[in-house]
Design a protein around this motif. Structure first.
Motif, mmCIF file in Angstrom:
data_model
loop_
_atom_site.group_PDB
_atom_site.id
_atom_site.type_symbol
_atom_site.label_atom_id
_atom_site.label_comp_id
_atom_site.label_asym_id
_atom_site.label_seq_id
_atom_site.Cartn_x
_atom_site.Cartn_y
_atom_site.Cartn_z
ATOM 1 N N LYS A 139 0.937 7.149 11.119
ATOM 2 C CA LYS A 139 1.628 6.053 10.183
ATOM 3 C C LYS A 139 2.276 5.372 10.999
ATOM 4 O O LYS A 139 2.212 4.062 10.993
ATOM 5 C CB LYS A 139 1.959 6.572 8.848
ATOM 6 C CG LYS A 139 1.129 7.157 7.834
ATOM 7 C CD LYS A 139 1.422 7.392 6.681
ATOM 8 C CE LYS A 139 0.489 8.619 5.788
ATOM 9 N NZ LYS A 139 1.171 8.988 4.674
ATOM 10 N N LYS B 175 -4.269 0.851 8.121
ATOM 11 C CA LYS B 175 -5.241 1.454 7.508
ATOM 12 C C LYS B 175 -6.443 2.044 8.351
ATOM 13 O O LYS B 175 -6.876 3.269 8.479
ATOM 14 C CB LYS B 175 -5.565 1.165 6.160
ATOM 15 C CG LYS B 175 -4.718 1.197 5.222
ATOM 16 C CD LYS B 175 -5.429 0.662 3.846
ATOM 17 C CE LYS B 175 -4.576 -0.634 3.168
ATOM 18 N NZ LYS B 175 -5.244 -1.109 2.055
ATOM 19 N N ASP C 263 0.824 -1.164 0.107
ATOM 20 C CA ASP C 263 0.084 0.002 -0.281
ATOM 21 C C ASP C 263 0.778 1.442 -0.122
ATOM 22 O O ASP C 263 1.839 1.340 0.781
ATOM 23 C CB ASP C 263 -0.859 0.055 1.193
ATOM 24 C CG ASP C 263 -1.875 1.110 1.251
ATOM 25 O OD1 ASP C 263 -1.665 2.271 1.251
ATOM 26 O OD2 ASP C 263 -3.071 0.655 1.194
#
Length: 58
Positions: free
Chosen positions: A38, A28, A2
């Motif tokens: 993140k 996510k 991703d």
């Protein structure tokens, strides 16, 4: 991989492909629903994905 977590590729590359996929899914979700950074999301997601995998008997 991703693109959202491309910076964490080295952390993810050593994982079993199933764990990697689950970790990305969890990360996510943590970023979008709980406003995790993140880095924090991927760290926590890897731990949760490994636990998930071992619970499956992997």
């Amino acid at each position: 991989m991703d693109w959202m977590f491309e910076d964490f590729k080295p952390d993810l590359d050593s994982l079993d492909p199933r764990v990697k996929e689950k970790a990305l899914e969890i990360a996510k979700q943590l970023v979008s629903e709980k406003n995790y950074t993140k880095k924090r999301a991927i760290s926590e997601a890897i731990v949760k994905a490994e636990e998930w995998f071992y619970d499956l008997g992997g």
